[in-house]
Structure formats: C-alpha cells, structure tokens
Design a protein around this motif. Structure first.
Motif, PDB file in Angstrom:
ATOM      1  N   GLU A 154      21.511  23.873  19.827  1.00 52.51           N
ATOM      2  CA  GLU A 154      22.211  23.824  21.113  1.00 52.51           C
ATOM      3  C   GLU A 154      21.561  24.782  22.103  1.00 52.51           C
ATOM      4  OE1 GLU A 154      24.752  26.386  18.273  1.00 52.51           O
ATOM      5  OE2 GLU A 154      23.643  24.494  18.201  1.00 52.51           O
ATOM      6  N   ASP A 155      21.819  24.553  23.399  1.00 52.17           N
ATOM      7  CA  ASP A 155      21.303  25.440  24.439  1.00 52.17           C
ATOM      8  C   ASP A 155      21.952  26.808  24.303  1.00 52.17           C
ATOM      9  OD1 ASP A 155      19.533  23.666  25.836  1.00 52.17           O
ATOM     10  OD2 ASP A 155      21.296  22.642  26.651  1.00 52.17           O
ATOM     11  N   PRO A 156      21.168  27.893  24.392  1.00 49.17           N
ATOM     12  CA  PRO A 156      21.710  29.226  24.113  1.00 49.17           C
ATOM     13  C   PRO A 156      22.598  29.799  25.211  1.00 49.17           C
ATOM     14  CG  PRO A 156      19.397  29.392  24.744  1.00 49.17           C
ATOM     15  CD  PRO A 156      19.714  27.931  24.623  1.00 49.17           C
ATOM     16  N   ASP A 157      22.342  29.460  26.463  1.00 46.44           N
ATOM     17  CA  ASP A 157      23.073  30.072  27.569  1.00 46.44           C
ATOM     18  C   ASP A 157      23.560  28.979  28.529  1.00 46.44           C
ATOM     19  OD1 ASP A 157      22.489  32.924  26.816  1.00 46.44           O
ATOM     20  OD2 ASP A 157      20.421  32.226  27.167  1.00 46.44           O
ATOM     21  N   THR A 158      24.056  29.422  29.690  1.00 50.10           N
ATOM     22  CA  THR A 158      24.572  28.472  30.677  1.00 50.10           C
ATOM     23  C   THR A 158      23.834  28.637  31.993  1.00 50.10           C
ATOM     24  OG1 THR A 158      26.774  28.426  29.686  1.00 50.10           O
ATOM     25  CG2 THR A 158      26.596  27.741  31.989  1.00 50.10           C
ATOM     26  N   SER A 159      23.377  27.535  32.503  1.00 49.12           N
ATOM     27  CA  SER A 159      22.703  27.495  33.797  1.00 49.12           C
ATOM     28  C   SER A 159      23.666  26.925  34.830  1.00 49.12           C
ATOM     29  CB  SER A 159      21.449  26.613  33.702  1.00 49.12           C
ATOM     30  OG  SER A 159      20.914  26.358  34.982  1.00 49.12           O
ATOM     31  N   LEU A 160      23.630  27.467  36.028  1.00 50.92           N
ATOM     32  CA  LEU A 160      24.446  26.942  37.118  1.00 50.92           C
ATOM     33  C   LEU A 160      23.567  26.251  38.154  1.00 50.92           C
ATOM     34  CD1 LEU A 160      27.081  29.755  37.806  1.00 50.92           C
ATOM     35  CD2 LEU A 160      27.410  27.583  36.608  1.00 50.92           C
TER      36      LEU A 160
ATOM     37  N   ASN B  29      17.079  25.645  32.238  1.00 49.74           N
ATOM     38  CA  ASN B  29      17.091  25.091  30.883  1.00 49.74           C
ATOM     39  C   ASN B  29      18.179  25.737  30.024  1.00 49.74           C
ATOM     40  OD1 ASN B  29      15.840  22.906  29.717  1.00 49.74           O
ATOM     41  ND2 ASN B  29      14.357  24.122  28.572  1.00 49.74           N
ATOM     42  N   HIS B  30      19.224  26.274  30.694  1.00 46.75           N
ATOM     43  CA  HIS B  30      20.329  26.950  30.000  1.00 46.75           C
ATOM     44  C   HIS B  30      19.799  28.058  29.077  1.00 46.75           C
ATOM     45  CE1 HIS B  30      23.206  24.095  31.576  1.00 46.75           C
ATOM     46  NE2 HIS B  30      22.484  23.095  31.123  1.00 46.75           N
ATOM     47  N   ASN B  31      18.891  28.840  29.645  1.00 41.74           N
ATOM     48  CA  ASN B  31      18.274  29.916  28.872  1.00 41.74           C
ATOM     49  C   ASN B  31      18.016  31.079  29.822  1.00 41.74           C
ATOM     50  OD1 ASN B  31      16.606  31.637  27.383  1.00 41.74           O
ATOM     51  ND2 ASN B  31      15.571  29.933  26.349  1.00 41.74           N
ATOM     52  N   ASN B  32      18.684  32.225  29.585  1.00 41.92           N
ATOM     53  CA  ASN B  32      18.550  33.353  30.511  1.00 41.92           C
ATOM     54  C   ASN B  32      17.204  34.066  30.377  1.00 41.92           C
ATOM     55  OD1 ASN B  32      18.848  34.870  28.192  1.00 41.92           O
ATOM     56  ND2 ASN B  32      20.953  35.498  28.639  1.00 41.92           N
ATOM     57  N   ASN B  33      16.355  33.610  29.481  1.00 47.03           N
ATOM     58  CA  ASN B  33      14.991  34.149  29.424  1.00 47.03           C
ATOM     59  C   ASN B  33      14.111  33.561  30.524  1.00 47.03           C
ATOM     60  OD1 ASN B  33      15.377  35.837  27.157  1.00 47.03           O
ATOM     61  ND2 ASN B  33      15.140  34.081  25.772  1.00 47.03           N
TER      62      ASN B  33
END
Length: 542
Positions: free
Chosen positions: A490-496, A523-527
């Motif tokens: 699953e995607d690790p984080d949340t993108s807005l 890409n729903h990834n805070n990196n």
C-alpha cells in the motif's frame, strides 16, 4: 368584393398577431351612417404571416380558414359578417388563431394595416396572373389605388423589411452546414510549466494545443448522433506519478483521430438509449454531479478535478446503456462497455474481454441539489489494471510483479457524489470513491479517493468561474499478503491535491483560465518533494 372595397369606411379587420376594427375616417374623410349595417359599412380582412416581418406582436399560431363559420367569435348577426364571408370565399385572405377565434375587436397600427394591404395586393396580383382578372372589379382597383397612395411610406418600409429578411434567409441557407447536422468546435491553447526541487529541472515551459470538431446530427429532433474528431499534441510532464495531470492533455501523435461516436434516442417519455461506438466512458451514461468542473475546456484544469476517478476505471470504450427517469426527482442510469467489442478473433469481442458495467441512482429534488450513488463492476486483463490516469502508481494495479506473473484484476467500485448550490454565486460539492479490487490468484486491495469542490459562478462578471478543489487522488490503502509477497504494498503516506483556477469569459466564444495545481507528497510518499503545475488555458468555442 366591390360591395366591400367600393364603400370602404371602416378600416380592415386584421388577423396579424393582433386583430382590430378601427375608424377609417382619417383616410376617406367620411363616417358610416350605420356602423351596424354590413351593407353600408365594410370590413376588409387581410392576412400575412408574422414571420415575414420583424414586428413583435403575439406568439399565437395562425391557421388558414375556408369558411367564416370556423371562427367561433364571429356570428351571422355581426355587422362585418358578410364582408368576412365574402373575403374568405372569394379571396382566401383571412386567417384565424389556432383556438378558432378571429379576435376582431383589437387596435392596430398603420404598419399592421399596411401589412394587410400588401397581402391583399399580392393576392389580387395572383388572381390577375392566373387569368382571373374578372374577379376584381374597377371599384376595388380604385379603392386599392387610394390606399396605396395613403400608405406608400408604410408599404415601402414593409417591403424593405421583407427584402432584408429574404437576404438574411438566403445567407443562412448558403452558410448552413447541413439541414440535419450542426458543426461545433473547441480549440485549446495552453502554456504550462511544473515547479519543484525534483521535477523542475527535468521539465521546461511548454505551449501545447488541442482541437475538437463535433458533428451533431438529429434525424427526428429528439435523437442525436455525435461524431467527434480530435487532434492534440500534449506531452505529459516527467513526474513520478499521474497526480496533477491536466484535464485537457491529449496526444494524437500528429494525426486527426476519431473521438466520440455516439447515438442516443428516446423510447417514450422516460427512457433514453445510448449506443457508444468509440472512445466512450462510463460517465457518458450518467451525471457525474460536478456541473461546474466536469468540462475539460471550461471546467477544472486537472483531470482529477473533473469527476470521481472511479468513472474512468474500465479499459473499455464501446457498448450500450440507458437512462430511466423514475420520477421528476429520481433517475436510474446503467450501461456496459467492452474493451475489444469490434474484434471477433481475439477471443474477446463484446463479452469476453475487458469490460465495465455501471449503475447509478441520481437524486435531483431541486435545481440546487443533486446526489449520485454509483456502483461499477469491472474486469481488466493481465497488465491493464485499474488505470484512471490519476492517482499513485501503486493504485493503478497494473504492475503486479514481473510481467510473466501478471494477473487480471476484478473490481467493485462505489461512489457518492453531491453538489449543492448555496447561492447563485456559490456551490459546494465533492465525492468519495472506494474500490475493492482482486488480482486473481494473488489477493485483494483497497483504493480510496475523495474531493471537496467549491465553485464561484459569475465571479466578478457573468460567465466567469472561480474554482477550488481539495482532495486525495486514488491511493492504495490496503493489500493482502499475496500481493505483498510479489512486492505490491500500500501507499505509505497521503498526498493532497490542491487546485485553484479562475476562468475569465472574454466573449461568448473565448475564455482564458489561469490556474495552479499543488501536489503534496507526490505518489503518496513524503520522501518526494512537492511540486506545482501552473497553466494558462485559452479556450475558443464556435
């Protein structure tokens, strides 16, 4: 007719949007001794089609009559009955209203009188041309000559108007594309760029365009055959995700392509049937409940902002569907699309390959509020996945490990869409979309997306539109152990997704729309560093 024209003391009774009996002493210098007598007072009836003049009178439809008895408000005891009867039987220049009335007691203008006089002159000329000169007496000619002299100014003005209308009609007919087909078009020019630490150096400012021609054909007045031709040269920005994709981005590789090909027709009052032959989407069967933002040329500047991404799920483009009106406020829409409906040898065809089926209940209790409840079932062959052109890479489910182990994906998607116009200048809407997917042989996954939309129609000027969209593009939120075993997490984080635009309507046919799209944690990834897409869209419609 000489008993009418020869003793003309009262002005004619017109049926020209308005009808009237008025004093004619100003013309003849005399007044009837007995206005109740049909023998000594004469009514002249004239008729002329209202469409031949640029005079705004009444919209009541006219109908030619063959007997004065057809006029319900004209009685044998009326003083003008015999005059009307003679004019109907001998000259045929009387018409009545659709409700069977003549309405002979209304006032009229000198222009209206001139219009009737012109009709009478034309009719007498027809009689002479056809060899019936004997039907026109010398007294009639003398009366008409006097009237022509008195109304020369009005007759000239009338004929000038008719000549002008004839020229306009000829121009319209000469420039009309087709008696059954209407040609419309849309051209978009866009200057765009993307800004961000990771992506800014990889992308340059671009100038791109898209053109569409629509041929709208109707054979019955209620059906519609739509054929669309497309041309576009949009190249996507080099980004790590499909998030932020522009709504109007289209690339036809330098050739004109067939876009939409659709035929819709009604069956009765409540059912409309759709035949989709090319480039269709499930949204074509229903209302996406996003009235201000759904258009790629005049609505949201992002693909995500136009509608709930679940409408884009199936890799299919041809099929059929229908809209069923259950009541004034409730409608049920359903449809089916196949991916290779035209291919009989691939083992797929209409029912054996990729497909999508939709059912939606739409509630529209007033012109200010709409709600849609949507269900979509889809099947995608190995490697196709759930590509909506939005969201994260993982949410597409089209790269399930090495190519040799890819599997078909079956999905059930659910959506709730709503829009409420708070005032004439503010509307709030949005949606929530959920997909339960299964990669056959591997396991299950869940995908979510949502959005809040705020529209400001007629902002600062009628026709303008301001828009704000805040949401989350499709995100893979959960995967089973089988998918994780092949590396599908699953995607690790949340993108807005944060979008703002302002459409300025320069004219009825030209609009300029500057706007920005901000994607946080791509890409729903805070990196990944945030990026911003800026664009100025100019839309020409004709």
């Amino acid at each position: 007719m000489n008993q009418f024209f020869g003793n003309l003391l009262l002005a004619p009774t017109f049926c020209f949007g308005v009808t009237s009996v008025v004093s004619f002493s100003a013309i003849t210098g005399s007044i009837p001794a007995n206005a109740e007598s049909a023998n000594s007072s004469v009514g002249i009836g004239f008729a002329i089609a209202q469409s031949n003049l640029e005079v705004s009178l009444e919209s009541d439809s006219m109908a030619q009559i063959t007997s004065v008895s057809q006029l319900s408000d004209v009685q044998p005891s009326d003083w003008a009955f015999q005059a009307l009867q003679s004019l109907v039987e001998r000259y045929g220049i009387i018409v009545g209203y659709e409700d069977g009335t003549f309405r002979g007691d209304r006032a009229m203008t000198r222009y209206e009188f001139a219009a009737g006089l012109n009709a009478a002159l034309n009719r007498i000329n027809e009689l002479i041309t056809s060899g019936n000169r004997n039907l026109v007496s010398q007294e009639d000619w003398e009366t008409l000559r006097k009237l022509q002299t008195e109304f020369a100014t009005e007759l000239n003005a009338l004929r000038g108007r008719i000549d002008t209308l004839e020229v306009r009609t000829q121009q319209l007919e000469a420039n009309r594309f087709s008696p059954t087909t209407k040609l419309e078009g849309e051209v978009i020019f866009a200057i765009s760029d993307v800004f961000g630490n990771e992506v800014g150096d990889r992308n340059n400012t671009v100038f791109q365009q898209r053109a569409r021609l629509y041929f709208e054909t109707s054979f019955t007045g209620k059906d519609r055959l739509r054929t669309r031709l497309d041309f576009g040269n949009f190249e996507r920005f080099d980004l790590p995700t499909y998030e932020g994709r522009l709504a109007f981005a289209s690339n036809t590789d330098g050739v004109v392509e067939l876009g939409d090909l659709e035929y819709r027709f009604p069956i009765g009052e409540r059912l409309t049937v759709f035949l989709e032959a090319n480039n269709a989407g499930l949204h074509d069967f229903t209302n996406v409940i996003n009235p201000y933002f759904r258009s790629s040329g005049s609505g949201a500047i992002s693909r995500f902002g136009r509608r709930n991404p679940i409408y884009r799920i199936p890799n299919a483009n041809a099929g059929l569907g229908a809209r069923l009106k259950l009541s004034d406020a409730v409608r049920f829409d359903f449809g089916y699309l196949a991916g290779e409906a035209d291919n009989p040898t691939s083992g797929r065809g209409l029912f054996n390959g990729d497909y999508g089926a939709i059912g939606q209940l739409t509630f529209n209790p007033s012109d200010r509020f709409a709600l849609g409840l949507t269900y979509i079932h889809s099947y995608a062959s190995a490697g196709e996945g759930l590509d909506t052109g939005t969201g994260s890479t993982a949410a597409r489910l089209n790269q399930l490990g090495p190519q040799e182990i890819e599997r078909p994906v079956v999905a059930n998607s659910y959506g709730i869409q709503a829009n409420y116009r708070v005032t004439d200048n503010i509307a709030i809407g949005g949606w929530v979309g959920y997909t339960a997917a299964r990669a056959i042989g591997f396991g299950d996954a869940q995908i979510w997306n949502y959005a809040l939309t705020i529209a400001f129609p007629d902002l600062a000027k009628e026709g303008n539109l301001g828009g704000i969209i805040i949401g989350m593009e499709p995100k893979l939120t959960n995967t089973s152990s089988g998918l994780r075993a092949i590396g599908q997490f699953e995607d690790p984080d949340t993108s807005l997704h944060i979008e703002s635009f302002y459409r300025y309507q320069v004219t009825d046919n030209i609009a300029i729309t500057p706007g920005i799209i901000w994607i946080t944690n791509p890409n729903h990834n805070n990196n990944n560093d945030d990026f911003v897409i800026g664009t100025i869209r100019t839309t020409f419609e004709f």
